[in-house]
Design a protein around this motif. Structure first.
Motif, PDB file in Angstrom:
ATOM      1  N   GLU A  86       2.143   9.119   0.051  1.00  0.00           N
ATOM      2  CA  GLU A  86       1.641   9.738  -1.174  1.00  0.00           C
ATOM      3  C   GLU A  86       0.590  10.799  -0.893  1.00  0.00           C
ATOM      4  O   GLU A  86      -0.202  10.687   0.039  1.00  0.00           O
ATOM      5  CB  GLU A  86       1.065   8.664  -2.092  1.00  0.00           C
ATOM      6  CG  GLU A  86       2.159   7.966  -2.881  1.00  0.00           C
ATOM      7  CD  GLU A  86       1.607   6.868  -3.757  1.00  0.00           C
ATOM      8  OE1 GLU A  86       0.446   6.983  -4.178  1.00  0.00           O
ATOM      9  OE2 GLU A  86       2.356   5.903  -3.987  1.00  0.00           O
TER      10      GLU A  86
ATOM     11  N   THR B 163      14.565   8.177   2.776  1.00  0.00           N
ATOM     12  CA  THR B 163      14.639   7.487   1.472  1.00  0.00           C
ATOM     13  C   THR B 163      14.532   5.972   1.635  1.00  0.00           C
ATOM     14  O   THR B 163      14.341   5.265   0.654  1.00  0.00           O
ATOM     15  CB  THR B 163      15.973   7.823   0.775  1.00  0.00           C
ATOM     16  OG1 THR B 163      17.028   7.609   1.717  1.00  0.00           O
ATOM     17  CG2 THR B 163      15.994   9.254   0.296  1.00  0.00           C
TER      18      THR B 163
ATOM     19  N   GLU C  22       0.667   6.215   6.693  1.00  0.00           N
ATOM     20  CA  GLU C  22       1.232   4.914   6.304  1.00  0.00           C
ATOM     21  C   GLU C  22       0.139   3.862   6.162  1.00  0.00           C
ATOM     22  O   GLU C  22       0.211   2.986   5.296  1.00  0.00           O
ATOM     23  CB  GLU C  22       2.265   4.463   7.352  1.00  0.00           C
ATOM     24  CG  GLU C  22       3.579   5.211   7.211  1.00  0.00           C
ATOM     25  CD  GLU C  22       4.610   4.846   8.272  1.00  0.00           C
ATOM     26  OE1 GLU C  22       5.797   5.148   8.041  1.00  0.00           O
ATOM     27  OE2 GLU C  22       4.235   4.283   9.321  1.00  0.00           O
TER      28      GLU C  22
ATOM     29  N   LEU D  22      12.253   4.439   3.390  1.00  0.00           N
ATOM     30  CA  LEU D  22      10.886   4.040   3.712  1.00  0.00           C
ATOM     31  C   LEU D  22      10.000   4.350   2.509  1.00  0.00           C
ATOM     32  O   LEU D  22      10.309   5.241   1.723  1.00  0.00           O
ATOM     33  CB  LEU D  22      10.385   4.823   4.933  1.00  0.00           C
ATOM     34  CG  LEU D  22      11.097   4.528   6.261  1.00  0.00           C
ATOM     35  CD1 LEU D  22      10.682   5.532   7.323  1.00  0.00           C
ATOM     36  CD2 LEU D  22      10.775   3.104   6.716  1.00  0.00           C
ATOM     37  N   PRO D  23       8.891   3.627   2.381  1.00  0.00           N
ATOM     38  CA  PRO D  23       8.008   3.922   1.248  1.00  0.00           C
ATOM     39  C   PRO D  23       7.473   5.355   1.348  1.00  0.00           C
ATOM     40  O   PRO D  23       7.207   5.845   2.448  1.00  0.00           O
ATOM     41  CB  PRO D  23       6.881   2.891   1.386  1.00  0.00           C
ATOM     42  CG  PRO D  23       7.040   2.257   2.726  1.00  0.00           C
ATOM     43  CD  PRO D  23       8.434   2.495   3.194  1.00  0.00           C
TER      44      PRO D  23
END
Lengths: 270, 620, 342
Positions: free
Chosen positions: B48, B42, B400, B44-45
Motif C-alpha cells: 500500500e 495478484t 511488506e 500476494l497482498p
C-alpha cells in the motif's frame, strides 16, 4: 456551450526527425530499415493538433481530449511516456503498423470505427482533430477519410487557429496559397480540423499531468485491439531514397565583398 | 539558485509518491523489474501507498535523456544477473543481441609510428615484429594465445544497451505498476537533515542562464519516502549526495574512462559472425583500450576507451577513434562499413573504492554511481542491474513489513544484501587491480593479471590521485616529438582560430590526416548528427557552467575542451570555454577532465548538472 | 487505356487555376490514348471553358453555383462528387492546391475510390502508375493501384503545361449539383498580422533565415534589430520569398526576441513547408536534415554560414560560403540597391 467539446485527436508515431531513413522490401510491402529500432515521436502535426486540442479544452469547461492512435503497441507505449506529460488526455490505442506505406483507406476504416465506438460520443460536441499531413505517409488524406466515414461535412485543412465565438460558432483559419489564411466560420461541432503548426509552443513536461494520464494510458495500451492494416490494392513498383547529394564547393577565404558580389550575380542570373 | 520570478509566475508545485528513482539505466531496470513484478502480482497482498492512501505503492522513475535507451552504450556481458531476472532469456527477442561466440584479446602494434610508446614497449614491439613468423601476429596485431578466465565473457551476450534498455523498459512499463518518464532531468535531491525527502525536477521555460522566460514552469518537487539514486557515473544527484554527505573513509571517485563508439553496418561480404568479441590494447596509444562486438545482421559496435591515466591534456577520443578503426587488423573488416550510430559515455573506474554511502534516511544508491563496476573483469552492466535487483528485493521486504525507509532499515535490508552478493565478493578482488596503471601500461597490465590470478591478494601500484592531479602537461607528453616552443606556437595559433589543440598536435606528432569517406570516416559533427542524432529541446538552462571563470582563464590544459566528445565545449574568447547545449551528449568527460579543483576539495571548477537532450539513437 | 477526368475548381474570376494545364498533360499521359474529360467547378466557369479550346479535351463537365465561389468542404465535395460520377472516369486527376487538398480524399471516399496525393510523376507503361513522396520527401515510391476510381492530386511540375493545338471548343455539359445548406461560411482571406507579405510563391529565390541571426555575434551580443533590418532590406531589394528554420520560428514560442514579420508559415522543412523556387539561399542556418528535406524542390542552393562543417557543406548545398552573414548581407543589400538605382 455547457457540456464542452469532445475533441478526438487522431495521430500516430513517426521516426524521430533526425533518423536516417532507408526503405526495405518485406513480405508485407515496403518498410523502413530497422523500423522497430528507430526512435519514434508523435507525428509533429498530430502533436500540434493535440496541443491545440488541449488548449481549447482548457478554455472550454467540460471538454475532454481523446487521442486515438494506431501504431505498434510497444512504440505507442514508448511515445506516450513523452506525450502524456504534456497535456491531459485519454488514449485509445489500436495495435497495428504505423509505417508510411500502409494504405490510408485501411487506416481510416480502423480509426473511424474506433471513434464511433467511443463511449458517450456526441456528434453535437465532436471536434475531430489531426495533422493536415503526417511525417510518414504524408498524404494528408486519412483525417478526411475518417471525417467522411463519420459523415462530418465541415472539414478544414492546414488549420493554424481556432476561436470560439459568442453563440458557439467557431472561427477557423486555414492556410491557403501565398502565405495567407482563409477565414471560415462554422456553426459549431461536428467538424474536422487538420492542423498545420498552429502557434502554440510545445507544452512543458508536467509530471503531475503524466501521473494522472498514465493511470488510464497503461490500461488502454494493454486493451489495445489488433488493427492489422496493409497496402491493399497498391502495387509498389519501386521505393527509393532520392539522390540528394551535391558536390558542395566550400568558399572559405573570400571577403564579404567578394561573396556578396558572387551571390548578387548568381541571384540575377535567370 | 532560486530564479527571480514575477508574482504572477507559476508557483513551484509539489507531488507525493512513495518511491522516486533517478535515472533509467541498467541498475534502475533491475530495481524496477523486481519491484514492478511484486506490485503487479495478484496472488500476494498489495503493497500500500503511504503517499496516496488506498492506492498501491506509487513508483516513478525520471530519466534525463529524451527517451529510454538513449545515451547508453553497447556491451558484452556475462549477464548473470539478467539471466536470473529473466530466466530463459532469448536474445532473439532483443534487437542487436547475440550470444557470445568467440572472444579474442589482441595487442595492436602501431603501424603508423605516431603513438607515444615507452622504451619497454618499443623493444617488445620490435621483438614481436621480428618473431612474427612464429608468433600469432597478423595485420600488425598479436592475438594473445591465452587470456585469463576472469576476462572471459563466455556464455554471455553482446548487447546494444540502448535496445536492451528499451526492451527492459517496455517489460517494466507493461506491468502498469511503475511509471518511467524520459526527458525529465532531476535537478537536485531535497534534503531534510541528513536524509533525502525526494527530488526537485529541472526548471523549464528558462534561458541559458536559468532565468525564467515566457513559458516558465518551475521544476516540480517530488516528495518521496524513498529516493533511489541510479544516475550513473556522472549523475548530478549522486555527486550532490557525495558532496553533501561525504564519502566513506578511504573511498573516492578517482579513476574514470571515456568510451566512444560507432555502430556500423559491416560490408555485405563480411566474414565476422554475430557474437564475435575482440578486446584490444596498444593502439592508437598504449593506454587506449578498444573493442569490436559483432551483433546480428552484419552490425558491429566498435570503439575505444580513453582512461584517466592517459596523461595527455589533448585527449581527443574522436580523433583517436578514427585512427583506431583504421588499424590494419580492424580496417580489413571495417573498410566499406557505414556509420549507423555514434555515442560516448564516461565510466567510473574506481569500482568498489568509489562506493558512496549506499543508503541513508530516505535514499539508496545503486548502479555504476554506487561503485558496483568491476574494474578487473571490465564488467559493469550486470553488476549495476544486480545491485538494482538487490535494492528491489530489499524495498519489497521493507514494504511488506511496513517498515519505513530509514537509514537503519535500508542498511539492514539493502546494504546487507549487497555485502552478501557476488558484486561485493568480486568487487573486493578487483579493488586494487588497476593501480599499476598509475606507473605505466605494462605495470598496469601485469598488475591486473596479478590481482586476477591471486584473487586480489596481490597487486601493483598505488591508489590513483584526484583526476586533476593526474593530468600531465603537453610538453611532457610530446617530449621528444614536438619541441616545447612549437607546442606554444600551436597553442597560440589554435587560440587565434578558436579551435582545440588536439588536431594540430596529432598532425604534428605524425598522425596522418583522416581521409573522410562520408561513410565511416566522417567529421566529428557528422558523427553527432548522422550517427548520434544529437539534439536538445529549447527552454532549459545550460547544464555545463564554470564556477569561477578566473580559474578557466588561468588554466593551461583546458582538457575539458580537448576531450569534449561532441565539440560542445570550445575555446572561448575570454579564456572561458563556450558551451553549446545542443551538441552535448552528456558523457561527463569534461567534468572528469577539469583540472581546476575548488579549494582543495574533490569538486572541480566545471559544473555539470542534469540537462535534457543529447543522443537520439537507441542503438548504442 | 483509361478514362481520365481532370477536375479543377476555377479561380475566383473564373479562370483555369494554376497547374491545371500541367495536370491536363499528366491526365493525358495516364489516359494513354483514352478520352480525357475536364470537370470545372466554381461560381462562374466561363473563362476556364474558353481556355480549354484546342486542347483536345473530350468533354467539359461544369458545376456552377454561387456557393462554389470559395473553397469549402461541404459544397466542393458535393460538386466534385457529382462531376466525378457524371464523368464515369476511372482516374480523376486534380492539380494540388489548398482547395483540392481539402476535399479530394472526401471525394474519393464518396465515389468509392482510392486516393494518392503529392504525385510527382505519372506514367502509363504497363498501366497507369504514379511516383509520389513518402516520409516528407525523403523516400520516393512508384506505385500502381488495382482499385478504381483512383483520385490523384498532382504536384506542380508533374508534367509540362498542355498547349492548345487548335480545334473546336469541347462540348460542355452542365451537371446538376445539390449543394447542402451551408453550416460553414467563408468570410475572406487574412494576411499575417505582421503586415508585410514575406511568402512569395512566385519568387525566383527562397531566402532562408536560421536561428544564427538572433545569436550572439562577434562582439558577444545578439543584434536582432540589425538582423531584422538586413533581412527585410534584402527581401525588398531582391523580391525573394522568406523561409525560416524551425529553431528560429520556435523562438517566438519560447518567449525570445524574434522577428515580428516571421511566423510558423515561414518555416521550411520536415514540419514546415516544401516550397518550390529555382534558387535558395540559406543564412545562419545549420542545414540539418530535418530542415533540408524542405528544400527538395529548390534546384540551386547556396548557403552562408560561419561553420565550415555545417550540414550545407555535406552535399546539401552547391556552394557554402564560410562567412559572417551580417557582413555579407549588408554588402549584398548595398549592391542590390545600387543596381536598382542604376
Amino acid at each position: 456551450m455547457t457540456a464542452g467539446y469532445q475533441i478526438v485527436v487522431l495521430g500516430s508515431v513517426v521516426p524521430d526527425p533526425l533518423q536516417t531513413l532507408e526503405p526495405v522490401a518485406t513480405p508485407q510491402g515496403p518498410a523502413l530499415k530497422n523500423e522497430a529500432m528507430l526512435p519514434a515521436v508523435l507525428d509533429p502535426w498530430a502533436a500540434h493538433a493535440l496541443f491545440e486540442a488541449a488548449n481549447l479544452a482548457a478554455k472550454v469547461p467540460g471538454s475532454k481530449v481523446t487521442l486515438v492512435s494506431l501504431g505498434p503497441k510497444a512504440k505507442l507505449q514508448q511515445v506516450m511516456m513523452a506525450v502524456a506529460q504534456k497535456v491531459p488526455l485519454e488514449l485509445v490505442a489500436l495495435d497495428g503498423p504505423a509505417g508510411g506505406f500502409t494504405d490510408a483507406h485501411e487506416v481510416a476504416v480502423r480509426l473511424a470505427a474506433a471513434v464511433k465506438a467511443l463511449p458517450g460520443l456526441d456528434r453535437g460536441r465532436l471536434l475531430l482533430f489531426g495533422g493536415w499531413e503526417s511525417a510518414s505517409r504524408g498524404a494528408g488524406v486519412t483525417l478526411q477519410l475518417v471525417g467522411e466515414r463519420l459523415e462530418i461535412h465541415d472539414q478544414f485543412q492546414g488549420v493554424d487557429q481556432i476561436a470560439v465565438q459568442a453563440g458557439g460558432a467557431l472561427e477557423i483559419l486555414e492556410r491557403v496559397e501565398g502565405g495567407k489564411h482563409q477565414v471560415s466560420v462554422v456553426a459549431g461541432p461536428p467538424a474536422v480540423l487538420g492542423w498545420a503548426t498552429g502557434s502554440l509552443p510545445e507544452p512543458k513536461n508536467n509530471p503531475q499531468i503524466g501521473m494522472a494520464n498514465m493511470r488510464q494510458v497503461m490500461p488502454a495500451l494493454q486493451r489495445a485491439p489488433a488493427a492489422p492494416v496493409g497496402t491493399a490494392g497498391v502495387e509498389f513498383l519501386s521505393v527509393a531514397v532520392p539522390k540528394a547529394q551535391r558536390e558542395t564547393r566550400i568558399v572559405k577565404d573570400a571577403s564579404p565583398d567578394e561573396i556578396a558580389r558572387e551571390l548578387v550575380e548568381w541571384i540575377s542570373q535567370d | 539558485m532560486e530564479p527571480q520570478v514575477s508574482p504572477e509566475a507559476p508557483q513551484r508545485q509539489t507531488m507525493a509518491v512513495d518511491v522516486a528513482c533517478v535515472g533509467f539505466g541498467p541498475a534502475a531496470a533491475g530495481f524496477l523489474t523486481t519491484l514492478a513484478r511484486r506490485l503487479a502480482a495478484t496472488d500476494l497482498p498489495a503493497l500500500e501507498s503511504a503517499a496516496t492512501p488506498g492506492a498501491p505503492l506509487q513508483v516513478v522513475c525520471y530519466e534525463r535523456a529524451d527517451d529510454l535507451g538513449f545515451g547508453v552504450s553497447g556491451v558484452v556481458t556475462r549477464g548473470r544477473g539478467l539471466r536470473a531476472a529473466f530466466p530463459g532469456l532469448d536474445p532473439a527477442q532483443i534487437p542487436m543481441a547475440a550470444p557470445v561466440r568467440e572472444e579474442k584479446v589482441l595487442y595492436l602494434l602501431d603501424p603508423v609510428g605516431a603513438s607515444r610508446r615507452s622504451a619497454t614497449l618499443r623493444a617488445a614491439d620490435a621483438a614481436l615484429r621480428a618473431l612474427r613468423a612464429v608468433l600469432p601476429v597478423e595485420a600488425h596485431a598479436l592475438e594473445l594465445p591465452w587470456t585469463p578466465a576472469f576476462l572471459h565473457k563466455r556464455d554471455g551476450f553482446v548487447f546494444s544497451m540502448g535496445q536492451l534498455m528499451q526492451w527492459m523498459g517496455a517489460q517494466v512499463m507493461s506491468t502498469g505498476a511503475v511509471q518511467i518518464w524520459p526527458g525529465t532531468p532531476v535537478a537536485e535531491a531535497l534534503f531534510e537533515g541528513s536524509g533525502v525527502a525526494g527530488v526537485r525536477l529541472l526548471d523549464q521555460g528558462v534561458d541559458r542562464r536559468g532565468r525564467p522566460e515566457g513559458a516558465y514552469l518551475p521544476g516540480l518537487d517530488v516528495r518521496a519516502a524513498l529516493t533511489v539514486v541510479a544516475d550513473g557515473p556522472v549523475g548530478a544527484i549522486g555527486r550532490q549526495l557525495d558532496e553533501v554527505l561525504g564519502m566513506p573513509a578511504g573511498h573516492a571517485r578517482r579513476d574514470w574512462a571515456v568510451g566512444m563508439k560507432l555502430v556500423v553496418d559491416l560490408p555485405e561480404d563480411t566474414p565476422l559472425r554475430p557474437g564475435t568479441v575482440l578486446h584490444t590494447f596498444g593502439f592508437p596509444e598504449p593506454e587506449i583500450f578498444g573493442f569490436l562486438y559483432v551483433h546480428p545482421d552484419r552490425v558491429a559496435s566498435v570503439g575505444i576507451f580513453v582512461p584517466s591515466w592517459f596523461e595527455s591534456p589533448a585527449r581527443t577520443t574522436y580523433r583517436y577513434l578514427q585512427h583506431y578503426v583504421q588499424h590494419p587488423y580492424l580496417w580489413r573488416w571495417l573498410e566499406g562499413a557505414r556509420l549507423r550510430s555514434w555515442g560516448a559515455k564516461s565510466i567510473l573506474e574506481s569500482g568498489r573504492r568509489a562506493e558512496p554511502l549506499l543508503a541513508g534516511d530516505g535514499f539508496a544508491r545503486i548502479g555504476e554511481g554506487s561503485g558496483s563496476t568491476n574494474v578487473l573483469t571490465s564488467s559493469g552492466v550486470d553488476e549495476a542491474f544486480t545491485s538494482g535487483v538487490l535494492l528491489g528485493e530489499a524495498v519489497i521486504a521493507l514494504a511488506e513489513g511496513r517498515r519505513p525507509f530509514t537509514r537503519e532499515n535500508l542498511l539492514a535490508s539493502y546494504a546487507a544484501r549487497r555485502r552478501a552478493s557476488w558484486i561485493e565478493a568480486e568487487g573486493r578482488v578487483a579493488e586494487r587491480a588497476r593501480d599499476g596503471f598509475q606507473r605505466g601500461v605494462v605495470s598496469g597490465l601485469v598488475g591486473m593479471a596479478l590481482a586476477g590470478l591471486t584473487r586480489g591478494k596481490l597487486a601493483l601500484g598505488e591508489e590513483p590521485p584526484h583526476p586533476a592531479e593526474k593530468l600531465g602537461s603537453l610538453e611532457a607528453f610530446y617530449e621528444g616529438k614536438i619541441p616545447a616552443e612549437e607546442i606554444e606556437r600551436i597553442r597560440r595559433a589554435c587560440a587565434a582560430q578558436g579551435v582545440p589543440l588536439h588536431d594540430a598536435l596529432m598532425d604534428r606528432a605524425g598522425w596522418p590526416p583522416i581521409a573522410l569517406d562520408g561513410k565511416l570516416l566522417v567529421t566529428h559533427q557528422d558523427a553527432l548528427l548522422v550517427g548520434g542524432k544529437v539534439q536538445a529541446p529549447p527552454g532549459y538552462a545550460d547544464h555545463v557552467t564554470f564556477a569561477r571563470p578566473e580559474l578557466c582563464r588561468a588554466c593551461r590544459a583546458r582538457a575539458c575542451v580537448e576531450i569534449c566528445s561532441a565539440e560542445a565545449l570550445r575555446p572561448g574568447e575570454d579564456g572561458v570555454p563556450t558551451f553549446d547545449r545542443e551538441k552535448c551528449v552528456h558523457c561527463g568527460a569534461c567534468c572528469w577532465s577539469c583540472s581546476q579543483r575548488l579549494d582543495g576539495t574533490d569538486r572541480v571548477n566545471l559544473q555539470l548538472r542534469a540537462g535534457t537532450g543529447g543522443l537520439h539513437s537507441a542503438e548504442n | 487505356m483509361e478514362d481520365v477526368l481532370l477536375l479543377a475548381p476555377v479561380e475566383l474570376d473564373g479562370a483555369l487555376p494554376k497547374g491545371a494545364l500541367e495536370a491536363l498533360s499528366a491526365a493525358r499521359v495516364l489516359a494513354a490514348g483514352g478520352p480525357v474529360q475536364v470537370a470545372l467547378l466554381g461560381a462562374s466557369v466561363g473563362p476556364a471553358v474558353q481556355a480549354l479550346a484546342g486542347l483536345g479535351v473530350a468533354k467539359v463537365l461544369v458545376a456552377e453555383d454561387p456557393a462554389l465561389a470559395d473553397g469549402r468542404y461541404a459544397s466542393d465535395a458535393a460538386a466534385a462528387t457529382a462531376l466525378a460520377k457524371a464523368s464515369g472516369a476511372a482516374v480523376v486527376v486534380a492539380p494540388a492546391s489548398s482547395r483540392t487538398s481539402r476535399v479530394a480524399a472526401g471525394v474519393a471516399e464518396r465515389i468509392g475510390g482510392r486516393i494518392d496525393t503529392h504525385v510527382a510523376q505519372v506514367s502509363a507503361d504497363g498501366g497507369a502508375a504514379v511516383a509520389r513522396w513518402y516520409y516528407k520527401q525523403r523516400i520516393e515510391a512508384k506505385l500502381r493501384r488495382k482499385e478504381r476510381p483512383w483520385v490523384l492530386l498532382v504536384d506542380p511540375g508533374v508534367a509540362p503545361a498542355a498547349r492548345a493545338e487548335g480545334g473546336a471548343a469541347p462540348p460542355v455539359e452542365r451537371v446538376a449539383v445539390s449543394i447542402p445548406p451551408p453550416r460553414t461560411e467563408v468570410t475572406g482571406l487574412r494576411a499575417p498580422a505582421s503586415g508585410e507579405q514575406t511568402i512569395r510563391p512566385e519568387a525566383r529565390l527562397l531566402f532562408v533565415a536560421g536561428a544564427g541571426w538572433t545569436k550572439k555575434q562577434a562582439d558577444g551580443k545578439p543584434h536582432p534589430e540589425r538582423a531584422e533590418g538586413l533581412i527585410r532590406g534584402f527581401l525588398r531589394a531582391s523580391g525573394a520569398s522568406l523561409g525560416s528554420s524551425k529553431s528560429l520560428v520556435d523562438q517566438a514560442g519560447e518567449g525570445q526576441k524574434v522577428f515580428a514579420f516571421m511566423s510558423h508559415l515561414n518555416q521550411v522543412g520536415q514540419t514546415g513547408a516544401t516550397p518550390r523556387h529555382p534558387k535558395g539561399l540559406a543564412t545562419c542556418c545549420h542545414g540539418e536534415e530535418p530542415h533540408v528535406v524542405g528544400w527538395r524542390f529548390i534546384r540551386e542552393r547556396r548557403a552562408v554560414n560561419l561553420d565550415p562543417a555545417c550540414g550545407w557543406a555535406r552535399g546539401k548545398a552547391d556552394v557554402l560560403y564560410v562567412a559572417d552573414a551580417f557582413a555579407v548581407m549588408e554588402r549584398m543589400n548595398a549592391l542590390l540597391e545600387a543596381k536598382k538605382g542604376g
